[in-house]
Design a protein around this motif. Structure first.
Motif, PDB file in Angstrom:
ATOM      1  N   ASN A  14       0.100   3.759  14.198  1.00  0.00           N
ATOM      2  CA  ASN A  14      -1.321   4.309  13.942  1.00  0.00           C
ATOM      3  C   ASN A  14      -1.926   4.284  12.185  1.00  0.00           C
ATOM      4  O   ASN A  14      -3.094   4.235  11.731  1.00  0.00           O
ATOM      5  CB  ASN A  14      -1.883   5.424  14.315  1.00  0.00           C
ATOM      6  N   ILE A  15      -0.583   4.699  11.424  1.00  0.00           N
ATOM      7  CA  ILE A  15      -0.648   4.580  10.277  1.00  0.00           C
ATOM      8  C   ILE A  15      -0.684   3.460   9.408  1.00  0.00           C
ATOM      9  O   ILE A  15      -1.522   3.101   8.893  1.00  0.00           O
ATOM     10  CB  ILE A  15       0.203   5.825   9.825  1.00  0.00           C
ATOM     11  N   ILE A  16       0.143   2.741  10.366  1.00  0.00           N
ATOM     12  CA  ILE A  16      -0.077   1.550   9.424  1.00  0.00           C
ATOM     13  C   ILE A  16      -0.838   0.206   9.777  1.00  0.00           C
ATOM     14  O   ILE A  16      -1.371   0.124   8.819  1.00  0.00           O
ATOM     15  CB  ILE A  16       1.519   0.670  10.250  1.00  0.00           C
ATOM     16  N   ASN A  17      -1.860   1.216  11.365  1.00  0.00           N
ATOM     17  CA  ASN A  17      -2.698  -0.661  11.453  1.00  0.00           C
ATOM     18  C   ASN A  17      -4.096   0.205  10.115  1.00  0.00           C
ATOM     19  O   ASN A  17      -4.966  -0.272   9.996  1.00  0.00           O
ATOM     20  CB  ASN A  17      -3.771  -0.185  12.663  1.00  0.00           C
ATOM     21  N   ASN A  18      -4.178   1.766  10.205  1.00  0.00           N
ATOM     22  CA  ASN A  18      -4.356   1.849   8.904  1.00  0.00           C
ATOM     23  C   ASN A  18      -4.788   1.439   7.911  1.00  0.00           C
ATOM     24  O   ASN A  18      -5.826   0.996   6.781  1.00  0.00           O
ATOM     25  CB  ASN A  18      -5.179   3.499   9.153  1.00  0.00           C
ATOM     26  N   TRP A  19      -3.382   1.568   7.511  1.00  0.00           N
ATOM     27  CA  TRP A  19      -3.200   1.178   6.083  1.00  0.00           C
ATOM     28  C   TRP A  19      -3.513  -0.282   5.664  1.00  0.00           C
ATOM     29  O   TRP A  19      -4.141  -1.033   4.195  1.00  0.00           O
ATOM     30  CB  TRP A  19      -2.383   1.388   6.009  1.00  0.00           C
ATOM     31  N   ILE A  20      -3.441  -1.257   7.147  1.00  0.00           N
ATOM     32  CA  ILE A  20      -3.870  -2.464   6.707  1.00  0.00           C
ATOM     33  C   ILE A  20      -5.030  -3.250   6.879  1.00  0.00           C
ATOM     34  O   ILE A  20      -5.378  -3.494   5.851  1.00  0.00           O
ATOM     35  CB  ILE A  20      -3.118  -3.545   7.674  1.00  0.00           C
ATOM     36  N   ASP A  21      -5.945  -2.141   7.424  1.00  0.00           N
ATOM     37  CA  ASP A  21      -8.026  -2.874   7.415  1.00  0.00           C
ATOM     38  C   ASP A  21      -7.783  -2.029   6.123  1.00  0.00           C
ATOM     39  O   ASP A  21      -9.459  -2.594   5.740  1.00  0.00           O
ATOM     40  CB  ASP A  21      -8.381  -1.779   8.522  1.00  0.00           C
ATOM     41  N   ASP A  22      -7.823  -0.817   5.264  1.00  0.00           N
ATOM     42  CA  ASP A  22      -8.258  -0.158   4.200  1.00  0.00           C
ATOM     43  C   ASP A  22      -7.758  -1.006   3.083  1.00  0.00           C
ATOM     44  O   ASP A  22      -8.771  -1.521   2.025  1.00  0.00           O
ATOM     45  CB  ASP A  22      -7.634   0.851   3.946  1.00  0.00           C
ATOM     46  N   LEU A  23      -6.687  -1.897   3.379  1.00  0.00           N
ATOM     47  CA  LEU A  23      -6.471  -3.201   1.801  1.00  0.00           C
ATOM     48  C   LEU A  23      -6.746  -4.368   2.411  1.00  0.00           C
ATOM     49  O   LEU A  23      -6.724  -5.106   1.467  1.00  0.00           O
ATOM     50  CB  LEU A  23      -5.289  -2.969   2.210  1.00  0.00           C
ATOM     51  N   SER A  24      -6.709  -3.987   3.556  1.00  0.00           N
ATOM     52  CA  SER A  24      -7.861  -6.111   4.095  1.00  0.00           C
ATOM     53  C   SER A  24      -6.566  -7.200   3.935  1.00  0.00           C
ATOM     54  O   SER A  24      -6.507  -8.005   3.439  1.00  0.00           O
ATOM     55  CB  SER A  24      -8.778  -6.572   4.134  1.00  0.00           C
ATOM     56  N   ILE A  25      -5.007  -7.411   4.481  1.00  0.00           N
ATOM     57  CA  ILE A  25      -4.499  -7.060   3.670  1.00  0.00           C
ATOM     58  C   ILE A  25      -3.503  -7.851   4.977  1.00  0.00           C
ATOM     59  O   ILE A  25      -3.863  -7.192   6.403  1.00  0.00           O
ATOM     60  CB  ILE A  25      -3.253  -6.228   3.241  1.00  0.00           C
ATOM     61  N   GLU A  26      -3.266  -9.271   5.078  1.00  0.00           N
ATOM     62  CA  GLU A  26      -2.332  -9.900   5.703  1.00  0.00           C
ATOM     63  C   GLU A  26      -0.632  -9.236   5.974  1.00  0.00           C
ATOM     64  O   GLU A  26       0.044  -9.918   5.201  1.00  0.00           O
ATOM     65  CB  GLU A  26      -2.829 -11.698   6.375  1.00  0.00           C
ATOM     66  N   GLU A  67       6.576  -2.582   0.548  1.00  0.00           N
ATOM     67  CA  GLU A  67       5.303  -3.535   0.180  1.00  0.00           C
ATOM     68  C   GLU A  67       3.785  -2.924   0.567  1.00  0.00           C
ATOM     69  O   GLU A  67       3.296  -3.394  -0.191  1.00  0.00           O
ATOM     70  CB  GLU A  67       6.113  -4.851   1.226  1.00  0.00           C
ATOM     71  N   LEU A  68       3.926  -2.591   1.305  1.00  0.00           N
ATOM     72  CA  LEU A  68       2.308  -2.066   1.471  1.00  0.00           C
ATOM     73  C   LEU A  68       2.255  -0.864   0.169  1.00  0.00           C
ATOM     74  O   LEU A  68       1.460  -1.091  -0.386  1.00  0.00           O
ATOM     75  CB  LEU A  68       2.238  -1.047   2.544  1.00  0.00           C
ATOM     76  N   VAL A  75      -3.790  -2.846  -6.177  1.00  0.00           N
ATOM     77  CA  VAL A  75      -5.472  -2.087  -5.991  1.00  0.00           C
ATOM     78  C   VAL A  75      -5.912  -1.511  -6.888  1.00  0.00           C
ATOM     79  O   VAL A  75      -6.995  -1.347  -7.139  1.00  0.00           O
ATOM     80  CB  VAL A  75      -6.074  -1.924  -4.904  1.00  0.00           C
ATOM     81  N   GLN A  76      -4.775  -0.367  -7.225  1.00  0.00           N
ATOM     82  CA  GLN A  76      -5.600   0.632  -8.007  1.00  0.00           C
ATOM     83  C   GLN A  76      -4.947   0.234  -9.110  1.00  0.00           C
ATOM     84  O   GLN A  76      -5.833   0.763 -10.551  1.00  0.00           O
ATOM     85  CB  GLN A  76      -4.543   1.723  -7.243  1.00  0.00           C
ATOM     86  N   TYR A  77      -4.298  -0.354  -9.954  1.00  0.00           N
ATOM     87  CA  TYR A  77      -4.231  -0.718 -11.401  1.00  0.00           C
ATOM     88  C   TYR A  77      -4.196  -2.057 -11.461  1.00  0.00           C
ATOM     89  O   TYR A  77      -3.764  -2.765 -12.805  1.00  0.00           O
ATOM     90  CB  TYR A  77      -1.999  -0.423 -11.092  1.00  0.00           C
ATOM     91  N   LYS A  78      -4.257  -3.538 -10.363  1.00  0.00           N
ATOM     92  CA  LYS A  78      -4.182  -4.313 -10.635  1.00  0.00           C
ATOM     93  C   LYS A  78      -2.904  -4.816 -11.025  1.00  0.00           C
ATOM     94  O   LYS A  78      -1.370  -4.468 -10.702  1.00  0.00           O
ATOM     95  CB  LYS A  78      -5.027  -5.242 -11.641  1.00  0.00           C
ATOM     96  N   LYS A  79      -2.575  -5.500 -12.379  1.00  0.00           N
ATOM     97  CA  LYS A  79      -0.896  -6.674 -12.903  1.00  0.00           C
ATOM     98  C   LYS A  79      -0.742  -5.242 -14.085  1.00  0.00           C
ATOM     99  O   LYS A  79       0.263  -5.854 -15.031  1.00  0.00           O
ATOM    100  CB  LYS A  79      -1.868  -7.881 -12.797  1.00  0.00           C
ATOM    101  N   PHE A  80      -1.012  -4.111 -14.634  1.00  0.00           N
ATOM    102  CA  PHE A  80      -0.787  -3.556 -15.575  1.00  0.00           C
ATOM    103  C   PHE A  80       0.368  -2.388 -15.501  1.00  0.00           C
ATOM    104  O   PHE A  80       0.222  -1.658 -16.616  1.00  0.00           O
ATOM    105  CB  PHE A  80      -2.193  -2.613 -16.015  1.00  0.00           C
ATOM    106  N   ILE A  81       0.990  -3.042 -14.659  1.00  0.00           N
ATOM    107  CA  ILE A  81       1.932  -1.694 -13.943  1.00  0.00           C
ATOM    108  C   ILE A  81       3.343  -2.678 -13.651  1.00  0.00           C
ATOM    109  O   ILE A  81       3.729  -3.922 -13.642  1.00  0.00           O
ATOM    110  CB  ILE A  81       2.115  -0.787 -13.531  1.00  0.00           C
ATOM    111  N   LYS A  82       4.481  -1.926 -14.320  1.00  0.00           N
ATOM    112  CA  LYS A  82       5.872  -2.553 -14.220  1.00  0.00           C
ATOM    113  C   LYS A  82       6.285  -2.652 -12.717  1.00  0.00           C
ATOM    114  O   LYS A  82       5.398  -1.429 -11.864  1.00  0.00           O
ATOM    115  CB  LYS A  82       7.023  -2.313 -14.199  1.00  0.00           C
ATOM    116  N   PRO A  83       6.228  -3.398 -11.745  1.00  0.00           N
ATOM    117  CA  PRO A  83       6.533  -3.938 -10.378  1.00  0.00           C
ATOM    118  C   PRO A  83       7.173  -2.312  -9.017  1.00  0.00           C
ATOM    119  O   PRO A  83       6.484  -2.442  -8.464  1.00  0.00           O
ATOM    120  CB  PRO A  83       7.044  -5.135  -9.779  1.00  0.00           C
TER     121      PRO A  83
END
Length: 195
Positions: A14-26, A67-68, A75-83
């Protein structure tokens, strides 16, 4: 491409599916890679995660949360932070604690995971205690260098024979029998006993 849900503990879906939907991630399940368990990528506007198919359900879940967490930070910071900087560490801790509270993990994994979460690293593979706890649930059992005694002979790779020597700071000193050269091995190196 296979569905990721068959690789996860049922209580986590349930949690994983909600996160995937929120992010629209494959989520893409791929064949085993020796260099990584999973990764997060951005292609144009699309977000992707790939995860190795050979992981047990607990390793798969931890890798997917790792990875999520990258995706949420992106999504929050784009590329402006360390991985694997403080933003990722805080996100990973926050996301993982939701699953720790659900009692999904067996006690041995839970203890190692709680210690790992005090200072999460770029890879759960770097945490010997967590990796050993997770390996107990693998379909194919492996022998890790850390589990054999000093002075024992082992095979690494196809046919190279070594003798295990003392542990230095984090790695074991091992001597190859044929060349007499000394090598440093990760405690989690998969080996075969030489008989």
């Amino acid at each position: 491409m296979q569905s990721y849900s068959q690789y996860l503990p049922l209580k986590s879906l349930n949690i994983i599916n909600n996160w995937i939907d929120d992010l629209s991630i494959e989520i893409i399940v791929v064949k085993k890679r020796t260099t990584k368990l999973g990764d997060f990528r951005v292609k144009g506007q699309r977000l992707f995660i790939t995860i190795n198919e050979d992981l047990n359900k607990f390793s798969f879940l931890i890798t997917l949360i790792h990875e999520l967490s990258h995706a949420f930070v992106y999504v929050q910071y784009k590329k402006f932070i360390k991985p694997h900087g403080i933003e990722w560490k805080n996100m990973f801790k926050s996301k993982m604690h939701q699953f720790i509270a659900l009692n999904i993990f067996p006690d041995d994994i839970l203890q190692a995971l709680e210690m790992h979460m005090l200072m999460p690293s770029a890879s759960s593979c770097n945490d010997v205690n967590l990796s050993l706890a997770l390996s107990k649930y693998d379909a194919i059992k492996q022998i890790f260098l850390s589990k054999i005694r000093e002075g024992e002979y082992f095979i690494y790779g196809k046919d190279r024979v070594f003798i295990k020597q003392e542990k230095l700071r984090k790695r074991f000193k091992c001597q190859e029998l044929l060349t007499k050269k000394i090598y440093l091995f990760n405690p989690l190196a998969p080996v075969k006993l030489f008989t």
